[in-house]
Design a protein around this motif. Structure first.
Motif, PDB file in Angstrom:
ATOM      1  N   MET A 110       2.909   4.361  -5.361  1.00 26.98           N
ATOM      2  CA  MET A 110       2.787   4.367  -3.907  1.00 26.98           C
ATOM      3  C   MET A 110       1.783   5.415  -3.442  1.00 26.98           C
ATOM      4  O   MET A 110       1.024   5.192  -2.489  1.00 26.98           O
ATOM      5  N   ALA A 111       1.768   6.567  -4.108  1.00 25.47           N
ATOM      6  CA  ALA A 111       0.807   7.611  -3.744  1.00 25.47           C
ATOM      7  C   ALA A 111      -0.623   7.143  -4.005  1.00 25.47           C
ATOM      8  O   ALA A 111      -1.527   7.387  -3.197  1.00 25.47           O
ATOM      9  N   ALA A 112      -0.835   6.458  -5.133  1.00 20.07           N
ATOM     10  CA  ALA A 112      -2.175   5.942  -5.444  1.00 20.07           C
ATOM     11  C   ALA A 112      -2.600   4.876  -4.435  1.00 20.07           C
ATOM     12  O   ALA A 112      -3.757   4.844  -3.998  1.00 20.07           O
ATOM     13  N   SER A 159      -4.470  -3.322  -3.976  1.00 23.49           N
ATOM     14  CA  SER A 159      -3.594  -2.157  -3.815  1.00 23.49           C
ATOM     15  C   SER A 159      -2.657  -2.022  -5.008  1.00 23.49           C
ATOM     16  O   SER A 159      -2.417  -0.913  -5.503  1.00 23.49           O
ATOM     17  N   MET A 160      -2.133  -3.162  -5.483  1.00 20.48           N
ATOM     18  CA  MET A 160      -1.238  -3.107  -6.637  1.00 20.48           C
ATOM     19  C   MET A 160      -1.977  -2.651  -7.899  1.00 20.48           C
ATOM     20  O   MET A 160      -1.450  -1.841  -8.674  1.00 20.48           O
ATOM     21  N   ILE A 161      -3.193  -3.172  -8.090  1.00 23.94           N
ATOM     22  CA  ILE A 161      -3.973  -2.771  -9.259  1.00 23.94           C
ATOM     23  C   ILE A 161      -4.288  -1.285  -9.199  1.00 23.94           C
ATOM     24  O   ILE A 161      -4.153  -0.559 -10.192  1.00 23.94           O
ATOM     25  N   GLN A 162      -4.706  -0.820  -8.022  1.00 26.17           N
ATOM     26  CA  GLN A 162      -5.008   0.599  -7.869  1.00 26.17           C
ATOM     27  C   GLN A 162      -3.764   1.446  -8.078  1.00 26.17           C
ATOM     28  O   GLN A 162      -3.813   2.531  -8.679  1.00 26.17           O
ATOM     29  N   GLY A 163      -2.618   0.961  -7.591  1.00 25.61           N
ATOM     30  CA  GLY A 163      -1.373   1.698  -7.788  1.00 25.61           C
ATOM     31  C   GLY A 163      -0.974   1.790  -9.250  1.00 25.61           C
ATOM     32  O   GLY A 163      -0.521   2.842  -9.714  1.00 25.61           O
ATOM     33  N   ILE A 164      -1.139   0.691  -9.977  1.00 25.49           N
ATOM     34  CA  ILE A 164      -0.806   0.693 -11.406  1.00 25.49           C
ATOM     35  C   ILE A 164      -1.718   1.645 -12.162  1.00 25.49           C
ATOM     36  O   ILE A 164      -1.274   2.406 -13.032  1.00 25.49           O
ATOM     37  N   ILE A 165      -3.018   1.599 -11.830  1.00 22.60           N
ATOM     38  CA  ILE A 165      -3.962   2.508 -12.486  1.00 22.60           C
ATOM     39  C   ILE A 165      -3.608   3.956 -12.170  1.00 22.60           C
ATOM     40  O   ILE A 165      -3.649   4.835 -13.047  1.00 22.60           O
ATOM     41  N   GLY A 166      -3.240   4.221 -10.917  1.00 22.77           N
ATOM     42  CA  GLY A 166      -2.866   5.573 -10.537  1.00 22.77           C
ATOM     43  C   GLY A 166      -1.593   6.059 -11.208  1.00 22.77           C
ATOM     44  O   GLY A 166      -1.412   7.264 -11.396  1.00 22.77           O
ATOM     45  N   GLY A 167      -0.703   5.116 -11.563  1.00 24.18           N
ATOM     46  CA  GLY A 167       0.552   5.502 -12.210  1.00 24.18           C
ATOM     47  C   GLY A 167       0.493   5.522 -13.724  1.00 24.18           C
ATOM     48  O   GLY A 167       1.514   5.801 -14.374  1.00 24.18           O
ATOM     49  N   MET A 168      -0.682   5.245 -14.312  1.00 19.48           N
ATOM     50  CA  MET A 168      -0.794   5.211 -15.765  1.00 19.48           C
ATOM     51  C   MET A 168      -0.562   6.586 -16.382  1.00 19.48           C
ATOM     52  O   MET A 168      -0.019   6.697 -17.481  1.00 19.48           O
ATOM     53  N   GLY A 169      -0.969   7.657 -15.685  1.00 15.32           N
ATOM     54  CA  GLY A 169      -0.721   9.002 -16.204  1.00 15.32           C
ATOM     55  C   GLY A 169       0.762   9.290 -16.313  1.00 15.32           C
ATOM     56  O   GLY A 169       1.243   9.813 -17.331  1.00 15.32           O
ATOM     57  N   THR A 170       1.506   8.940 -15.259  1.00 19.58           N
ATOM     58  CA  THR A 170       2.962   9.113 -15.288  1.00 19.58           C
ATOM     59  C   THR A 170       3.585   8.269 -16.385  1.00 19.58           C
ATOM     60  O   THR A 170       4.494   8.720 -17.097  1.00 19.58           O
ATOM     61  N   LEU A 171       3.107   7.042 -16.541  1.00 22.40           N
ATOM     62  CA  LEU A 171       3.650   6.159 -17.577  1.00 22.40           C
ATOM     63  C   LEU A 171       3.372   6.704 -18.966  1.00 22.40           C
ATOM     64  O   LEU A 171       4.228   6.624 -19.862  1.00 22.40           O
ATOM     65  N   ALA A 172       2.184   7.277 -19.167  1.00 20.60           N
ATOM     66  CA  ALA A 172       1.846   7.841 -20.480  1.00 20.60           C
ATOM     67  C   ALA A 172       2.744   9.021 -20.822  1.00 20.60           C
ATOM     68  O   ALA A 172       3.262   9.122 -21.942  1.00 20.60           O
ATOM     69  N   TRP A 173       2.966   9.933 -19.867  1.00 22.01           N
ATOM     70  CA  TRP A 173       3.853  11.068 -20.122  1.00 22.01           C
ATOM     71  C   TRP A 173       5.301  10.621 -20.294  1.00 22.01           C
ATOM     72  O   TRP A 173       6.057  11.238 -21.061  1.00 22.01           O
ATOM     73  N   ILE A 220       9.824   7.913 -10.593  1.00 23.32           N
ATOM     74  CA  ILE A 220       8.587   8.695 -10.584  1.00 23.32           C
ATOM     75  C   ILE A 220       7.370   7.774 -10.667  1.00 23.32           C
ATOM     76  O   ILE A 220       6.342   8.015 -10.017  1.00 23.32           O
ATOM     77  N   PHE A 221       7.471   6.708 -11.454  1.00 23.93           N
ATOM     78  CA  PHE A 221       6.351   5.765 -11.566  1.00 23.93           C
ATOM     79  C   PHE A 221       6.100   5.067 -10.236  1.00 23.93           C
ATOM     80  O   PHE A 221       4.939   4.889  -9.813  1.00 23.93           O
ATOM     81  N   VAL A 222       7.171   4.653  -9.558  1.00 22.42           N
ATOM     82  CA  VAL A 222       7.012   4.015  -8.244  1.00 22.42           C
ATOM     83  C   VAL A 222       6.390   4.987  -7.250  1.00 22.42           C
ATOM     84  O   VAL A 222       5.503   4.619  -6.458  1.00 22.42           O
ATOM     85  N   GLU A 223       6.845   6.244  -7.292  1.00 24.66           N
ATOM     86  CA  GLU A 223       6.275   7.249  -6.391  1.00 24.66           C
ATOM     87  C   GLU A 223       4.787   7.453  -6.663  1.00 24.66           C
ATOM     88  O   GLU A 223       3.981   7.545  -5.725  1.00 24.66           O
TER      89      GLU A 223
END
Length: 262
Positions: free
Chosen positions: A168-170, A56-70, A162-165
Motif C-alpha cells: 500500500m505504501a508503494a 498500481s498493483m504491479i508497482q505495489g508488488i515490486i515495492g513489497g519485494m524487499g519485505t518479502l525477501a526479508w 507487513i507485506f500489505v502495508e
C-alpha cells in the motif's frame, strides 16, 4: 517501445538475409525470439486509464519485494532452527515412518517446511506426528501444535500484514509521483488555465476571446466574475475537464464560489 519494435524488425531482416544461403545459422529460434520482442508493443495499452489499477498493483508488488525477501530469510532461519531440533530428537532413533523424514538436516528442513503448511504426512498419506506421538509421547505433540500455531497464526499473519502495508505504501508513492508529475506539467497547466480564462471571458462578456490571451492582457485583468457566474461556469464540460486536469477535487467544483469568495 517503437524503437524496440523497429530494432526487432531490423534484426529479423538481417537474420533472414544472412541465413538464406547458410543452413548452419540457428535462424529459426532467433526469429522466434525476435518475434516475441514484438509483444512489447502491447505495453502501449498500459497507458490507458483502465489499466491504472493493474499498474498500481504491479508497482505495489515490486515495492513489497524487499519485505518479502526479508520475510523469506526469517522463515528459512526459523525452519533451520526447528529442523535441527527435529533432526536431533526424531532422526537419532530408528522409528518407522519418522526416522526417514528427519535422518539429515536437509531432509528435516524439507519436512519442517511441509509441516508448517499443513502437509505433514508420509508418502502413504498417514500423519507423521501420529507416529511421533506414539513413540515420543504428549510433549512432542504439544510442541508440534505450538509450532503450527506459531507459524500459521503468528508469523504468516505478521508477514502478510507487513507485506500489505509495504504494498500500500508503494502504491501510495506511485499515486503521489503521478500527481506530482501532472502538477509539474507546465503545458497541462497552461492549457487548463487558458481554457478557464477563455470560459470566464465567455461568461462575463458573452463572447469568446478570438485572439491570443497575451494580446488581451487588459481584458483578462478586467474580468469580474461574481458567485452566480462562477456557479454557472463550473457546469461547462470544458471547465470541468480543465479543473480535473488541475487535480481539483470534483466535489469542490460546486463550492468554488464559496472557496474563492469573489
Amino acid at each position: 517501445i517503437d524503437t524496440i519494435t523497429v530494432l526487432a524488425d531490423c534484426v529479423q531482416l538481417v537474420i533472414v538475409t544472412a541465413g538464406a544461403g547458410d543452413e548452419s545459422l540457428p535462424s529459426a529460434w532467433l526469429l522466434r525470439l525476435v518475434r516475441l520482442m514484438r509483444l512489447t508493443r502491447l505495453l502501449r495499452v498500459l497507458h490507458l486509464h483502465i489499466f491504472d489499477d493493474v499498474l498500481s498493483m504491479i508497482q505495489g508488488i515490486i515495492g513489497g519485494m524487499g519485505t518479502l525477501a526479508w520475510s523469506l530469510v526469517l522463515y528459512i532461519f526459523m525452519v533451520y532452527i526447528v529442523a535441527l531440533l527435529c533432526r536431533t530428537l526424531f532422526g537419532s532413533r530408528q522409528v518407522e515412518h519418522v526416522h526417514d523424514f528427519f535422518n539429515s538436516v536437509p531432509r528435516s528442513m524439507f519436512t519442517t517446511f511441509r509441516c508448517s503448511f499443513g502437509d505433514c504426512t508420509t508418502t502413504g498419506g498417514a500423519p507423521i506426528f501420529e507416529f511421533v506421538h506414539e513413540e515420543y509421547g504428549v510433549f512432542a505433540s504439544v510442541a508440534y501444535c505450538l509450532f503450527v500455531f506459531g507459524v500459521s497464526i503468528g508469523m504468516c499473519n505478521v508477514i502478510s500484514a507487513i507485506f500489505v502495508e509495504s504494498t500500500m505504501a508503494a502504491a501510495s508513492q506511485l499515486d503521489k509521483a503521478t500527481k506530482d508529475c501532472r502538477l509539474q506539467d507546465e503545458k497541462r497547466w497552461k492549457t487548463s488555465i487558458t481554457t478557464l480564462i477563455r470560459c470566464m471571458m465567455s461568461v462575463t462578456r458573452k463572447s469568446r476571446a478570438t485572439t491570443k490571451l497575451s494580446d488581451s492582457i487588459d481584458a483578462v485583468y478586467s474580468i469580474d466574475v461574481d458567485a452566480n457566474a462562477l456557479d454557472e461556469l463550473v457546469k461547462l464540460p470544458e471547465v470541468k475537464g480543465a479543473l480535473d486536469d488541475l487535480d481539483i477535487n470534483p466535489d469542490d467544483h460546486s463550492k468554488l464560489s464559496e472557496l474563492l469568495d469573489p
